[in-house]
Enzyme design. Structure first.
Site: not given
Ligand code: FAD
Ligand code: NAD
Length: 477
Positions: A190, A194, A278, A280-281, A321, A329, A453
């Site tokens: 992917g 990520i 990586a 997707g989510r 999400d 976030a 500037h």
């Molecule tokens: P989450 O942050 O997922 O929070 C959900 C919470 O609910 C968690 O604590 C979980 O344990 C809890 N929970 C789940 N089910 C239950 C239940 N039944 N009872 C009680 N608690 C529960 N986004 C950005 O904007 N910028 C970035 O740079 C960025 N970088 C990222 C990097 C990575 C590696 C990843 C994986 C994601 C990144 N994201 C980024 C995406 C971002 O983390 C999410 O979009 C954001 O956290 C979503 O917020 P949320 O509150 O919807 O859910």
């Molecule tokens: P993504 O959707 O950004 O990318 C997933 C990639 O995997 C896509 O390009 C897709 O075509 C590819 N893919 C899917 N299935 C595949 C397969 N079987 N083989 C090869 N490639 C495949 O998802 P992600 O990178 O996992 O990130 C998840 C989410 O977390 C994103 O939606 C993003 O919004 C959030 N996130 C945001 C940030 C940020 O804001 N800087 C950083 C990290 C994560």
């Protein structure tokens, strides 16, 4: 009798905890139920973002960027360095401390706002009731009642059956944030956000990184000009990004993972020491609601909501999400604020047209609004202004001249429709574009705004001037 709250929120990530704070600020008696535990089993608020997402990834991007710069960029400034080494354990410890400081900060904020924080698992029942199962052995479940409920349980990584996560050789993003050593050869499935961010971290630290991407089009969500520049820059850094590569199978020995994939040249094999999946989510809805609750979940697993984030159940909202829109976030937090304000009798609103996206690689990529291709497809008529960082004084002083700013404005009204940046400081520069679009600014509004500037923001200014062909530091072709 069941405890009762004005608002109960399930999930304490940037959606849930921000909603909780805003509800409390508005005078609502609020509970926030979150199940996240740290490695010692203690509550750790902040969800994916603070614990295993935005924050730890940016901490490692920062550390690895320093290491890379010392090794590869300081010589150009006349700075000679001796052999530089890296201590991964210290880097990881710093990352963990950054996370701990921020998750602790959220707990402090909830307490200061008199939000009841429950460390447990929430399950939506019918009649605006939630069954809460506390984390920890021997603790009894209880049922609470709330006038309003906000679901904010976030998302989880999508898994691939042909590359099952073993948290040793095959990991998801969480595993890739805690490798104890630098893998010699790292495979990533992917080339999304990520894959690119974590691929950059380990490439900078010395891994050979190969990214397999199923799609033919790189960064399909970004503007084509920006995606083209980005692919060139990443490949120049040694990220081996293979497009149109479909994973067919994986096999493992003690030392290696062998990937079989197909691309335009047929079937290929690749051996790596570690593999990051990586792809997707997906929304985290398992165990979130009892069937009797009647909550509507749509085909993609997202909770069905209307414009105001209200589900099919009156008084029950879902944000972040878990629902449609980008998984970011800041989007989750804005929805949390809007829902809190709606519940308190106000008119909460999120402008989905001005949510910025950022990829924190080097060069950084950031955009807001629509791409040139999307506008063409919609039949809009527009003008484009671009400006390269190579012509920006500050970028040259920094020796960071790769990239450009591209501004797209309506051809009749001059209203800004999209801003796309690849280059130094893009993650900060985009804020000006978001504000401009939020205020329905024209390109001329930006062009007539004084920019200090020498700053990188002058590239935004010049791109705005370029929309009408009036860029000052660029030869008109
Ligand atoms: P989450 O942050 O997922 O929070 C959900 C919470 O609910 C968690 O604590 C979980 O344990 C809890 N929970 C789940 N089910 C239950 C239940 N039944 N009872 C009680 N608690 C529960 N986004 C950005 O904007 N910028 C970035 O740079 C960025 N970088 C990222 C990097 C990575 C590696 C990843 C994986 C994601 C990144 N994201 C980024 C995406 C971002 O983390 C999410 O979009 C954001 O956290 C979503 O917020 P949320 O509150 O919807 O859910
Ligand atoms: P993504 O959707 O950004 O990318 C997933 C990639 O995997 C896509 O390009 C897709 O075509 C590819 N893919 C899917 N299935 C595949 C397969 N079987 N083989 C090869 N490639 C495949 O998802 P992600 O990178 O996992 O990130 C998840 C989410 O977390 C994103 O939606 C993003 O919004 C959030 N996130 C945001 C940030 C940020 O804001 N800087 C950083 C990290 C994560």
């Amino acid at each position: 009798m069941a405890k009762s709250y004005d608002v109960a929120i399930i999930g304490g990530g940037p959606g849930g905890y921000v909603a909780a704070i805003r509800c409390a600020q508005l005078g609502l008696n609020t509970a926030c139920i979150d199940g996240w535990s740290d490695e010692k089993g203690k509550p750790s608020l902040g969800g994916t973002c603070l614990n295993i997402g935005c924050i730890p990834s940016k901490a490692l991007l920062e550390s690895s960027e320093h290491y890379h710069r010392i090794n590869h960029e300081l010589a150009a400034h006349g700075i000679q360095t001796q052999k530089v080494s890296i201590d991964i354990a210290t880097m990881m410890q710093r990352k963990d401390e950054v996370v701990k400081g921020l998750t602790g900060g959220v707990a402090m904020l909830l307490k200061a706002n008199k939000v009841t924080h429950i460390h447990g698992h929430g399950c939506l029942l019918d009649g605006r009731q939630i069954k809460v199962t506390p984390v920890g052995k021997g603790k009894k479940s209880e049922t609470i009642h709330a006038q309003h409920i906000i679901l904010a349980t976030g998302s989880q990584p999508v898994e691939l059956a042909i590359a099952p996560i073993d948290n040793a050789q095959i990991v998801d993003s969480s595993g890739a944030l805690k490798f104890a050593s630098v893998p010699k050869r790292l495979g990533i499935i992917g080339s999304g956000v990520i894959g690119l961010e974590l691929g950059s971290v380990w490439r900078r630290l010395g891994s050979e990184v190969v990214i397999l991407e199923a799609q033919e089009e790189f960064l399909s969500m970004a503007d084509r000009d920006i995606a083209r520049d980005a692919l060139k820059a990443y490949r120049g850094q040694g990220l081996d990004i293979r497009m149109g590569a479909r994973l067919l199978a994986t096999s493992q020995t003690k030392k290696q993972v062998t990937l079989t994939y197909s691309d335009s040249n047929g079937e290929q094999q690749l051996e790596v020491d570690r593999l990051v999946v990586a792809v997707g989510r997906r929304p985290a809805t398992e165990g979130l609601c009892a069937a009797a609750s009647g909550l509507l979940i749509n085909g993609g697993g997202f909770i069905h909501v209307d414009e105001q984030c209200e589900t099919n159940l009156p008084g029950v909202y879902a944000i972040g999400d878990l629902v449609r829109g980008p998984m970011l976030a800041h989007k989750a937090s804005e929805e949390g604020v809007a829902v809190a304000e709606t519940i308190a009798g106000g008119s909460g609103h999120v402008n989905y047209d001005t949510i910025p996206s950022v990829i924190y690689t080097n060069p950084e990529i950031a955009w807001v609004g629509r791409s040139e291709a999307a506008l063409k497809a919609a039949g809009e008529s527009f003008n484009v202004g671009t400006f390269p960082f190579a012509a920006n004084g500050r970028a040259r002083a920094m020796n960071s001249t790769k990239g450009q700013v591209k501004i797209i404005a309506h051809s009749e009204t001059d209203r800004i429709l999209g801003v796309h940046i690849i280059g130094p400081g893009a993650s900060e520069l985009i804020a000006e574009a978001v504000l401009a679009m939020e205020f329905s600014a024209s390109a001329e509004d930006l062009a007539r705004t004084v920019h200090a500037h020498p700053t990188l923001s002058e590239a935004v200014h010049e791109a705005a001037l370029a929309v009408s062909g009036a860029a000052l530091h660029q030869v008109k072709r």
